[in-house]
Scaffold this active site. Sequence first.
Site, PDB file in Angstrom:
ATOM      1  N   SER A 240       0.852  -1.198   0.000  1.00 49.18           N
ATOM      2  CA  SER A 240       0.000   0.000   0.000  1.00 49.18           C
ATOM      3  C   SER A 240       0.883   1.241   0.000  1.00 49.18           C
ATOM      4  CB  SER A 240      -0.907   0.008   1.224  1.00 49.18           C
ATOM      5  OG  SER A 240      -0.139   0.283   2.373  1.00 49.18           O
ATOM      6  N   LYS A 241       0.231   2.364  -0.073  1.00 47.95           N
ATOM      7  CA  LYS A 241       0.898   3.668  -0.117  1.00 47.95           C
ATOM      8  C   LYS A 241       2.001   3.801   0.929  1.00 47.95           C
ATOM      9  CE  LYS A 241      -0.125   6.798  -3.095  1.00 47.95           C
ATOM     10  NZ  LYS A 241       1.039   6.953  -3.936  1.00 47.95           N
ATOM     11  N   ARG A 242       1.716   3.280   2.107  1.00 45.87           N
ATOM     12  CA  ARG A 242       2.669   3.537   3.189  1.00 45.87           C
ATOM     13  C   ARG A 242       3.990   2.805   2.960  1.00 45.87           C
ATOM     14  NH1 ARG A 242       2.768  -0.740   6.749  1.00 45.87           N
ATOM     15  NH2 ARG A 242       1.058  -2.020   6.003  1.00 45.87           N
ATOM     16  N   GLY A 244       5.692   3.227   0.314  1.00 42.37           N
ATOM     17  CA  GLY A 244       6.464   4.028  -0.638  1.00 42.37           C
ATOM     18  C   GLY A 244       5.761   4.050  -1.978  1.00 42.37           C
ATOM     19  N   GLU A 250       5.086   6.414 -10.479  1.00 43.42           N
ATOM     20  CA  GLU A 250       5.841   7.029  -9.391  1.00 43.42           C
ATOM     21  C   GLU A 250       7.302   6.568  -9.420  1.00 43.42           C
ATOM     22  OE1 GLU A 250       4.284   6.891  -5.228  1.00 43.42           O
ATOM     23  OE2 GLU A 250       2.385   6.777  -6.317  1.00 43.42           O
TER      24      GLU A 250
END
Length: 464
Positions: A240-242, A244, A250
């Site tokens: 998930s986003k957390r 990185g 991205e």
Amino acid sequence: MTIRTRFAPSPTGLLHIGGARTALFNFLFARHHGGEFLLRIEDTDKARSTEAAVQVILDGLEWLGLKADAPPVFQSTREARHVEVARELLAAGRAYECYCTPDELREMRETAQAEGRPPRYDGRWRDRDPATAPAGVKPAIRLKAPREGATVVEDLVQGTVTVGNGELDDMIILRSDGTPTYLHAVVVDDHDMKISHVIRGDDHLTNTFRQIQIYNAMGWDLPKFAHIPLIHGADGAKLSKRHGAVSILEFREQGFLPEALCNYLLRLGWGHGDSEFLSRDEQVKLFDLDGVGRAASRMDYAKLTHLNGMWLRGADDARLTDDVAARLPAQCGVEVTEAVRATLLNLMPGLKERAKTLQELTASSAFLARRVPLPFEPKAEALLTAEARAMLGRLLPNLAATDFSVAELDAALRRFAEAEGLKLGQVAQPLRAALTGSTMSPGIDATLVALGRAESLQRLQAVI
Ligand code: GLU
């Protein structure tokens, strides 16, 4: 048999590295076997699919060098065909109309839950005469799934996986509003696109049993299935986003090279001896599904960064120069003139030795495009003591007297250090700080030559 694979993302979220790896495996498998790799955008969930997500998929695949061999198929354009097959199954008696109201279905679910059973459709319209249907209710079409026996997936990665047919209910293939369900659409499309191998994330394994029932009901040949394990974060949790960067673009933004990312994603979950560093050609030559492991893999950003550094050092200087030149204005607020670009290209062999990402490479190249007075990093500033500045003042005429070739500059620096009773580094370090504003740069002679006489002397003068 012609080998044909497909990558079938739903454009409901941004293409992430798990999806990218699925695409890569499909691509490599097709190439390895001299087959075709196709792209199908599964945009049937109209509420959640977005144009932006479609664009990220197309851009992401292009960036990764995983372009499909034919224009993408948009699943939503094939709705009439999905409906046609559902009607065919109905006409053949392999499917039936179900007139259950939403209330009835809810009740069925609640009773099952209350009795501790998994919520399944009880088949109440399976053998009922549609003539007894309540007025005004539009029917859904359900597959008449086998009740006895078992459905078996001979998975090329997971092995033989079996589920008792008693555990599967009669799934809806066409909703009462006339729209096909996702599981049904995938089967029809894979059949029509002549897909020989369905390679996808193992979160789809449970769908496969139901999909096989549709193939069987239509009398279609099954494709081969390969369900590959998902990628987790370093802590083992779902990515998930957390953790990185997650969206594939991205990684581009952060300065990873597509070939490094592909190399990393391939090695994550596919093994071939100890070879860590593989070119696309080698990947195509070596890849096959028997090397894919069954365990979920963990994303390791440090390892990816390290591998990226290796790819960066091997990358073509002109290409890196283009990339850095394109990044410099936004990342460092400097302008890139033709002269700066030429300098950048000259110094690239030394610059790329010291960077792990294009972002780092850009940061370490910015000094070339800057004008006096340069901004100084704290460490560089600390080197430029009054004493050092005075020393640089004495050095300047010695450098000015050379022809600014590596040979003469080098000789002048050595002579000067000796005359001052200093080690070469004691001269080179403050000189580097004055020329670049930093304590890291390619060799000092190369830096002087790349900046050229006028610019070098002007930078020195500015600190003296
Ligand atoms: N559209 C599905 C997804 O994005 C993949 C379906 C498939 O590969 O069969 O997860």
